[in-house]
Design an enzyme around this catalytic site. Structure first.
Site, PDB file in Angstrom:
ATOM      1  N   VAL A 228      -3.572   0.500   1.374  1.00 58.72           N
ATOM      2  CA  VAL A 228      -3.974  -0.238   0.602  1.00 58.72           C
ATOM      3  C   VAL A 228      -3.943  -0.671  -0.148  1.00 58.72           C
ATOM      4  O   VAL A 228      -2.115  -1.376  -1.137  1.00 58.72           O
ATOM      5  CB  VAL A 228      -4.121   1.729  -0.683  1.00 58.72           C
ATOM      6  CG1 VAL A 228      -5.014   1.178  -1.998  1.00 58.72           C
ATOM      7  CG2 VAL A 228      -4.663   2.401  -0.155  1.00 58.72           C
ATOM      8  N   ASP A 404       1.766  -1.235  -0.002  1.00 54.80           N
ATOM      9  CA  ASP A 404       0.821  -0.583   0.691  1.00 54.80           C
ATOM     10  C   ASP A 404       1.150   0.662  -1.099  1.00 54.80           C
ATOM     11  O   ASP A 404       2.125   0.799  -1.063  1.00 54.80           O
ATOM     12  CB  ASP A 404       1.238  -0.068   2.213  1.00 54.80           C
ATOM     13  CG  ASP A 404       0.048   1.240   2.339  1.00 54.80           C
ATOM     14  OD1 ASP A 404      -0.773   1.937   1.055  1.00 54.80           O
ATOM     15  OD2 ASP A 404       0.254   1.722   3.257  1.00 54.80           O
ATOM     16  N   HIS A 405      -0.529   0.549  -1.584  1.00 52.22           N
ATOM     17  CA  HIS A 405      -0.047   1.289  -2.403  1.00 52.22           C
ATOM     18  C   HIS A 405      -0.005   3.159  -2.522  1.00 52.22           C
ATOM     19  O   HIS A 405       0.395   3.331  -3.626  1.00 52.22           O
ATOM     20  CB  HIS A 405      -1.099   0.643  -3.276  1.00 52.22           C
ATOM     21  CG  HIS A 405      -1.232   1.056  -4.874  1.00 52.22           C
ATOM     22  ND1 HIS A 405       0.138   1.892  -5.352  1.00 52.22           N
ATOM     23  CD2 HIS A 405      -1.387   0.353  -6.221  1.00 52.22           C
ATOM     24  CE1 HIS A 405      -0.218   2.091  -6.594  1.00 52.22           C
ATOM     25  NE2 HIS A 405      -1.357   1.038  -7.390  1.00 52.22           N
ATOM     26  N   ARG A 406      -0.435   3.032  -1.138  1.00 50.39           N
ATOM     27  CA  ARG A 406       0.456   4.739  -1.551  1.00 50.39           C
ATOM     28  C   ARG A 406       1.579   4.301  -0.464  1.00 50.39           C
ATOM     29  O   ARG A 406       2.034   5.812  -0.990  1.00 50.39           O
ATOM     30  CB  ARG A 406      -0.804   4.754   0.437  1.00 50.39           C
ATOM     31  CG  ARG A 406      -1.829   4.692   0.280  1.00 50.39           C
ATOM     32  CD  ARG A 406      -2.118   5.000   2.228  1.00 50.39           C
ATOM     33  NE  ARG A 406      -1.241   4.157   3.191  1.00 50.39           N
ATOM     34  CZ  ARG A 406      -1.761   4.065   4.549  1.00 50.39           C
ATOM     35  NH1 ARG A 406      -2.400   4.880   4.785  1.00 50.39           N
ATOM     36  NH2 ARG A 406      -0.824   3.862   5.100  1.00 50.39           N
TER      37      ARG A 406
END
Ligand code: CAO
Length: 437
Positions: A228, A404-406
């Protein structure tokens, strides 16, 4: 002929469950043990198996309905003579044991929803042996899990389109079709429909991608499909640092050491990553775990005639700027000569990609999985910066941090970038002649 009602069976002690997915439609011929619908309680999912042979005449529930044991769920038209003489079946629990079925020719048409194709063996990349299989971590009904196991599909790599991120049978069909017909090497991307024969519109020449470009295409496709991505941009004032670099670079050049800004950029990463271990991390989706690394091995992208490669400088926290500059030069030279070994290219905990020598402003680098962030560096330029009283010419270096926005929230990414920029500015205090650098 008789019209019979199928009821929700014993729910194994659970009071109420929710209907997740209806697996048959009116007019379908169903057989004993064929799943009619999937149900879910808070902790498990289960199928409602059919307990007789017949034709579905009515479906009495829809996804989202709450049901209890004994509720009516569907009606079948049956013939007394063909009724199965079986005992009432219990619901099928989540099957977390790997199947012993080897992925091979599987007639998908036997599955609910009447998918009519016979699926050929998958491309080897798509297959997993049953012992490797770990679909119990994914969010899907038992029927879909079973089908995925038979087809050798890793459920966790399937883009889910069902309610609440659930993988559906249609999602599996999309993966199978994508792998067989359109993207023989892809593992997650959806089929592309945009190809047109270019020779219809003018002269053109086909060029096969080489090994390196193919590997890059595969890694980038996977990262683009799974990570993400968010990219944060900023500019850091390197006026003093560049002056400092210029003071030393000629003397070092005489010793065959090329001191570019990138060596400073890499040197400043270790202390910033130490302060933000989540940026120096890998995300293990299956275990919902972030692995924070206690080492600082920095990959750097090198543009070579064959394509992009990413050698790794190990333990940059223990190296001087000059040692980093030497490794940059050695590894870049090896990369361009095609002499990098696998050991030179593995184990990075974070990557930088510098286009500063070429130009451009910001860009959006793609995270180099399994890492969770990458720093893009562009060409420094003088800009008028307001100091409260007047504009001053300052040398500003554009930075593009993709993450990575996760794993990393926006605020965490910004705090990391702020600390990184501070660390970079403090490097002017280094004594470049000291052996401890
Ligand atoms: N701003 C201004 N000038 C810069 C700069 C920046 N951010 N970065 C480098 N320069 C200057 C250098 O100082 C050097 O000038 P001098 O010789 O006067 O010192 C000149 O540009 C050329 O530098 P370089 O690119 O040869 O060296 P480097 O250490 O900066 O980079 C390497 C080395 C291997 C990273 C680079 O050569 C390279 O291959 N970059 C491409 C990476 C890439 O393709 N990224 C995209 C990946 S995503 O598709």
């Amino acid at each position: 002929m008789a019209n019979e009602t199928i009821k929700i069976p014993d729910l194994g002690g659970v009071d109420e469950v929710v209907v997740l997915e209806i697996l048959v439609k009116v007019g379908d011929e169903v057989s004993v043990d064929q799943p009619l619908m999937s149900l879910e309680s808070e902790k498990a999912s289960m199928d409602v198996p059919c307990d007789r042979v017949g034709t579905v005449s009515e479906i009495l529930l829809k996804p989202g309905d709450k049901v209890r044991e004994g509720d009516d769920c569907a009606r079948l038209t049956t013939q007394a003579a063909t009724e199965a003489m079986t005992e009432k079946s219990a619901p099928t629990k989540v099957d977390s044991q790997p199947s012993t079925t080897t992925p091979s020719q599987v007639a998908v048409a036997k599955q609910p929803q009447s998918i009519s194709t016979t699926v050929k063996p998958l491309h080897p990349i798509a297959q997993k042996s049953s012992s490797e299989y770990s679909a119990e971590k994914a969010y899907a009904s038992p029927t879909v899990r079973r089908l995925a196991r038979q087809l050798g599909i890793d459920l966790q790599a399937v883009p889910a389109t069902g309610p609440a991120g659930r993988v559906t049978q249609d999602d599996l069909v999309t993966v199978v079709l994508a792998r067989q017909q359109v993207l023989p090497n892809a593992t997650t991307a959806a089929p592309s429909t945009s190809w047109q024969d270019p020779t219809k519109f003018g002269p053109c020449e086909p060029k096969k991608l080489g090994k390196i470009k193919n590997a890059t295409a595969k890694a980038m496709t996977q990262s683009w499909a799974n990570v993400v991505h968010v990219t944060q941009f900023d500019r850091v004032d390197i006026t003093e640092l560049e002056a400092y670099r210029c003071e030393h670079k000629d003397a070092l050049k005489a010793q065959s050491i090329r001191l570019t800004m990138l060596a400073f950029n890499i040197k400043a990463l270790a202390p910033a990553l130490k302060k933000h271990p989540n940026v120096n991390a890998s995300y293990q989706q299956a275990e919902k775990t972030r692995w924070e690394k206690g080492y600082y091995h920095i990959g750097f992208a090198v543009d070579t005639p064959g394509g992009l490669v990413v050698p790794v400088i190990q333990n940059v926290d223990q190296l001087s700027v000059i040692a980093i500059a030497k490794q940059l030069a050695d590894l870049s030279q090896k990369a361009r000569a095609g002499e990098l070994t696998p050991r030179d290219m593995t184990g990075a905990s974070f990557t930088v990609s510098s286009l500063g020598g070429l130009g451009g402003e910001f860009f959006t680098p793609i995270v180099n999985q399994p890492q969770s962030a990458i720093l893009g560096i562009s060409r420094a330029e003088h800009q008028p910066i307001w100091d409260g009283k007047t504009f001053n010419p300052r040398l500003m270096l554009p930075l593009s941090l993709s993450y990575d926005h996760r794993v990393i929230d926006g605020a965490e990414a910004m705090r990391f970038l702020n600390d990184y920029m501070s660390e970079l500015k403090t490097l002017v205090q280094l004594d470049l002649n000291a052996s401890s650098l």
